[in-house]
Design a protein around this motif. Structure first.
Motif, PDB file in Angstrom:
ATOM      1  N   ALA A 248      65.878  30.078 -25.300  1.00  0.00           N
ATOM      2  CA  ALA A 248      64.719  29.246 -24.940  1.00  0.00           C
ATOM      3  C   ALA A 248      63.734  29.177 -26.104  1.00  0.00           C
ATOM      4  O   ALA A 248      63.187  28.115 -26.425  1.00  0.00           O
ATOM      5  CB  ALA A 248      64.039  29.813 -23.693  1.00  0.00           C
TER       6      ALA A 248
ATOM      7  N   VAL B  52      56.357  32.139 -19.363  1.00  0.00           N
ATOM      8  CA  VAL B  52      57.811  32.294 -19.291  1.00  0.00           C
ATOM      9  C   VAL B  52      58.190  33.659 -19.858  1.00  0.00           C
ATOM     10  O   VAL B  52      58.036  33.911 -21.052  1.00  0.00           O
ATOM     11  CB  VAL B  52      58.528  31.183 -20.080  1.00  0.00           C
TER      12      VAL B  52
ATOM     13  N   VAL C 230      64.427  33.824 -18.172  1.00  0.00           N
ATOM     14  CA  VAL C 230      65.250  32.633 -17.982  1.00  0.00           C
ATOM     15  C   VAL C 230      66.543  33.091 -17.315  1.00  0.00           C
ATOM     16  O   VAL C 230      67.207  33.991 -17.831  1.00  0.00           O
ATOM     17  CB  VAL C 230      65.560  31.933 -19.316  1.00  0.00           C
TER      18      VAL C 230
ATOM     19  N   LEU D  29      61.836  24.626 -17.325  1.00  0.00           N
ATOM     20  CA  LEU D  29      61.950  25.657 -18.343  1.00  0.00           C
ATOM     21  C   LEU D  29      60.645  26.385 -18.577  1.00  0.00           C
ATOM     22  O   LEU D  29      60.603  27.425 -19.189  1.00  0.00           O
ATOM     23  CB  LEU D  29      62.435  25.018 -19.659  1.00  0.00           C
TER      24      LEU D  29
END
Length: 748
Positions: free
Chosen positions: A51, A205, A208, A224
Motif C-alpha cells: 500500500a 491506515v 490492509v 484503501l
C-alpha cells in the motif's frame, strides 16, 4: 551504479518501481559489473508495504528524475491474486548537456515488468534498458517477500548487472555520473517506504487485509484509506508479538518503520552490516555479499566470519578478484598450519613468557584492544638464539589470533563494530644490538606472514621514544609493510608523546602505563637479557624449526615441468583403502595412481639444479624409474585427474592387489600468476629459479582397512577433509573407477 526505473499507474494493487533504487544503472566499462544488495527487513506486513509502495504514484516528489511512464501490457487474474504490468518509463538523467548532446538524447527509456502475486505475497520487478541497448546492457531484479521467520514482516532484495560495450568514448565520465546518482538515490530510496508508511498512518491506515478468494468483493466494499464502509469488517491489531524472532537485533523497541535484521543465516541484512561491520557504501556492501555468496557456493561447512572477509576486501580496496585470491591463499595457509587451533593447542615456551616484553593492556579511546610492546627492552638476539625463528613466529600468530577474539568481545561490549586493534611500541633502549641480522630476518618474516594473513587488523601503531638508530631499522622493514598499514603509524621521538597530539589523544589517562609516566600498572613483562645458558646450537634450532614447520598432518611438495612428485604406499592386504586429501596451491597438476608388483628404487630427491628445493615447506621426490614402461613394469589403476589451481581434492581407492602403489602429482600447464601488492621473499627467489614451470601441492594420505573405512574420520564418507574451521570443502564429483571415490573441492 544501477537504478531500477519505473512509474506507477493509478489503481489499487498495481505494482510500481522498487523502493530503494530507481534510475539508470551505469558502471565501469569493458567488463560486466554486478550488484547485490543486502536484505532490508520492514516490521510491517507485506500488504501494508504494498500500500505504501503504490502510494508514490502516479507522481512522487521524492523521485524527481521520473518524467512519465506508459503501460505497455497488463494482466489481471480473475480471482485478483495475480497482477502483471509492464511499463515504458521515461527518465531525465542528471548529466552534462554536452554529454546528452553527443549521445543525441534528452531522456532515457527503460522497460519495467512488475509481477505481483497476492496469494504468495511476493512482488518481483524486472527492468532493462531500451535506450542504447546496443551499447549498454542493463538488467535488474528486485523482490519483496514475506520474512521467513515472521509472516508479519517484509523483506526486500535487489540484484543487477551492467555491461557497457561503448559509450562514445565517455565510459569513464558516465561511470562517475552514475555512481554519484546511484549513491544519492540509495539514500533517498531508504526514505521512500518510511515516508509513505507514515502518510498512511496519518490517514488512519494501519492494516490492509490479506488476499482471499473473495478479495475482489472486499475491494468493492472497503476503501484503501482504511475507513470501513461495511461494519462487518474488523481491523485487527497488527502489533501482536506472537511469532516474533527472539534475536537481539529484532527487539520491539525499535522504530516500527525501521528496517531490522533477522534474515536467514545465509544472507546479510542491512542493519546487521551496520551494527557489526560498520557503515559501508552500497558498492562495498555488494562486494561483501558477492564474495560471501561465492564462499557459500564453493565451500561446505563453516565459512570465514564476515569481519574476516571484510578485512581482505578492505586490504584490496574492495576489488573482489584480488581479495578472493589473497583470502584463498590465507585459508590454505591456516589449514596447513592449523592456525585456527593455535590458542587451544599451543603453549608458549617459558622463555617467551618470561622475556617477551609484550602483552594486552585494556583498550584505546575508540574501544580497540591495546597491545603494548616494549621492543627496546627485549633481547631479540637472545630470543632467536634460545627459541629459533619458527617459535617466535608462532607466538606472534597466537597474539594475532587473540587480537581477533578481543575485537569480537569489544564489538559486543561497546555496541559498535571493532575490527582492529592498537599497538603501542616503546623503543626506549633500542640499539644496534637489535639490528642483529638473524633477528632482523626473523622480523621481516613475521611481518610478511602477518601482512598476508591478518590484513586490516592494525588500527593504529603508536611508536614512542624512537632513538637515533630507529631510521636504520625503519629503512630495513618499511618496504615489507603495506602502504595502507604505513599510514597508520604515528612516530614520536623523545618525550614528544607527552605533548599535544600525543598519547592522550588516543589513550585515556587512567590506563597509560606506568613506565610511560602514567598511573596504571602494566603487567607486560619487562624483558631483559635471555641467559646464554638457554641458547641452543644451530642444529638444535634447525631441528626445532623443522618440527614446528611440519607440525601438521599435511606435507608440501613442489612439482616441476618434467619432474613430478611421487609417494610410495606399500599394501600388504588386498582390499585396503588408500585415502588422500590434497590442495593445489599453485599451478595446475595431473593426479595419477599406479600399481607395481616390485618396489621402485629407494626414494631420493631428484637433482634438478636450480629446481632443487631443500626447504621443509616443499620437496620433490621421483620414484618411477625412467626405464620403466607403463603396462610392463607398472600399471595405471585410476584415470588421470586434472586438478586446477585452487582446487582441493579428497578421495579414496580400494586396492585390488597387494604390492606397491605410487601416487603421482604431475605438472599440467602454466600456473596462474599471482598478483600481490607486496613481494614475498620465497616467491621471488622461486620465480627467478624456475619461472612459471612450478606447481605446489599440499597433501595428506592414509591407508585404512576396508572394514574400518566407513567409520574413519579421514575417509571420504565421513565428509571430513582436514580443512580448518574457516574453510571446508565444496562441490563433489566421482571418478569413473567403481572402486574409487574422488571428491573435488574448490577453495580459491
Amino acid at each position: 551504479m544501477f537504478f531500477c526505473p519505473g512509474k506507477k499507474q493509478e489503481g489499487p494493487g498495481v505494482a510500481g518501481r522498487c523502493d530503494r533504487r530507481c534510475g539508470l544503472f551505469l558502471l565501469a566499462a569493458a567488463m560486466v559489473q554486478k550488484y547485490q544488495s543486502p536484505v532490508r527487513v520492514y516490521k510491517h506486513p507485506f500488504e501494508l508495504i504494498m500500500a505504501a509502495y503504490e502510494k508514490r504514484f502516479p507522481t512522487c516528489p521524492l523521485i524527481p528524475m521520473f518524467v512519465a511512464s506508459d503501460t505497455v501490457n497488463e494482466f489481471k487474474s480473475e480471482d485478483g491474486a495475480v497482477h502483471v504490468i509492464e511499463r515504458r518509463c521515461k527518465l531525465d538523467i542528471d548529466a552534462p548537456r554536452l554529454l546528452k548532446k553527443i549521445a543525441g538524447v534528452d531522456y532515457v527509456y527503460f522497460v519495467q515488468k512488475n509481477s505481483l502475486n497476492r496469494r504468495d505475497r511476493t512482488l518481483h520487478i524486472e527492468a532493462y534498458n531500451e535506450t542504447f541497448s546496443n551499447r549498454v546492457i542493463i538488467n535488474e531484479h528486485c523482490c519483496y517477500t514475506v520474512h521467513p521467520d515472521n509472516e508479519d514482516w517484509t523483506c526486500f532484495e535487489q540484484s543487477a548487472s551492467l555491461d557497457i560495450k561503448s559509450f562514445f568514448g565517455f565510459e569513464s565520465t558516465v561511470e562517475k555520473i552514475a555512481m554519484k546518482q546511484y549513491t544519492s538515490n540509495i539514500k533517498k530510496g531508504k526514505e521512500i517506504i518510511e515516508y509513505y508508511l507514515k502518510q498512511l498512518e496519518e490517514e488512519g491506515v494501519t492494516f490492509v487485509p490479506r488476499w482471499t478468494p473473495d478479495a475482489c468483493k472486499l475491494e468493492k466494499s472497503t476503501s484503501l484509506t482504511g475507513r470501513p464502509v461495511s461494519p462487518a469488517i474488523n481491523i485487527p491489531d497488527t502489533a501482536t508479538k506472537e511469532g516474533l524472532n527472539n534475536k537481539e537485533i529484532l527487539n520491539t523497541s525499535s522504530s516500527p518503520s525501521e528496517p531490522t535484521a533477522g534474515t536467514p543465516d545465509d544472507k546479510l541484512d542491512a542493519d546487521y552490516i551496520k551494527r557489526y561491520l560498520g557503515d559501508l557504501t552500497p558498492m562495498q556492501e555488494s562486494c561483501l555479499i558477492r564474495l560471501r555468496q561465492w564462499l557459500q557456493e564453493t565451500h561446505k561447512g563453516k565459512i570465514p566470519k564476515d569481519e574476516h572477509i571484510l578485512r581482505f576486501l578492505r586490504a584490496r580496496d574492495f576489488n573482489i578478484d584480488k581479495a578472493r585470491e589473497i583470502l584463498c591463499q590465507s585459508l590454505t595457509w591456516r589449514k596447513q598450519h592449523q592456525v585456527d587451533y593455535i590458542l587451544d593447542t599451543w603453549n608458549p615456551p617459558q622463555v617467551l613468557q618470561d622475556f617477551y616484553a609484550g602483552g594486552w593492556h585494556h583498550h584505546d579511546k575508540d574501544g580497540r584492544p591495546l597491545y603494548v610492546l616494549r621492543l627496546g627492552q627485549m633481547d631479540t638476539k637472545g630470543l632467536v638464539r634460545a627459541l629459533g625463528e619458527e617459535a617466535l613466529l608462532r607466538y606472534v600468530l597466537s597474539i594475532n589470533e587473540e587480537g581477533l577474539r578481543r575485537c569480537e568481545e569489544n564489538t559486543k561490549v561497546f555496541g559498535r563494530p571493532i575490527s582492529s586493534w592498537t599497538c603501542l611500541v616503546d623503543l626506549e633502549g633500542l640499539n644496534m644490538r637489535h639490528l642483529w641480522r638473524p633477528g632482523v630476518k626473523a622480523l621481516l618474516r613475521i611481518i610478511e606472514v602477518v601482512e598476508a594473513n591478518y590484513p586490516e587488523t592494525l588500527g593504529r601503531l603508536l611508536i614512542l621514544r624512537a632513538p637515533r638508530v630507529f631510521p636504520v631499522l625503519w629503512t630495513l622493514v618499511s618496504p615489507f609493510i603495506d602502504d595502507n598499514t604505513r599510514k597508520k603509524f604515528l612516530i614520536y621521538a623523545g618525550n614528544d608523546y607527552q605533548g599535544p597530539g600525543g598519547l592522550l589523544d588516543y589513550i585515556d589517562k587512567e590506563i597509560i602505563p606506568d613506565f610511560l609516566g602514567g598511573e596504571c600498572m602494566c603487567e607486560v613483562p619487562e624483558g631483559g637479557l635471555v641467559p646464554k645458558s638457554l641458547y641452543r646450537t644451530a642444529e638444535e634450532l634447525e631441528n626445532e624449526d623443522l618440527k614446528l614447520w611440519t607440525e601438521t598432518i599435511y606435507q608440501s611438495a613442489s612439482v616441476f615441468k618434467g619432474a613430478p612428485h611421487e609417494i610410495l604406499i606399500q599394501i600388504v592386504d588386498a582390499s585396503s583403502v588408500i585415502t588422500w586429501d590434497f590442495d593445489v596451491c599453485k599451478g595446475d597438476i595431473v593426479f595419477n595412481i599406479y600399481h607395481s608388483k616390485r618396489a621402485p628404487q629407494p626414494p631420493k630427491k631428484e637433482s634438478l639444479g636450480a629446481h632443487s628445493i631443500t626447504s621443509p615447506g616443499g620437496n620433490n621426490v621421483q620414484l618411477i624409474d625412467k626405464v620403466w614402461q607403463l603396462g610392463r613394469d607398472y600399471s595405471m589403476v585410476e584415470s588421470p585427474l586434472t586438478c586446477r589451481e585452487g582446487e582441493s581434492v579428497q578421495g579414496s581407492h580400494v586396492t585390488r592387489w597387494p604390492g606397491f602403489y605410487i601416487l603421482q602429482w604431475k605438472f599440467h600447464s602454466m600456473p596462474a600468476c599471482a598478483t600481490t601488492s607486496l613481494p614475498r621473499v620465497d616467491d621471488v627467489l622461486a620465480s627467478l629459479q624456475v619461472s612459471s614451470h612450478k606447481c605446489k601441492v599440499m597433501y595428506y594420505t592414509e591407508v585404512i582397512g576396508s572394514e574400518d573405512f566407513r567409520g574413519s574420520m579421514t575417509s571420504l564418507e565421513s565428509s571430513h577433509s582436514g580443512f580448518s574451521q574457516l574453510s571446508a570443502a565444496t562441490t563433489s564429483s566421482s571418478q569413473s573407477h567403481s572402486s574409487s571415490m574422488i571428491s573435488r573441492w574448490r577453495f580459491c
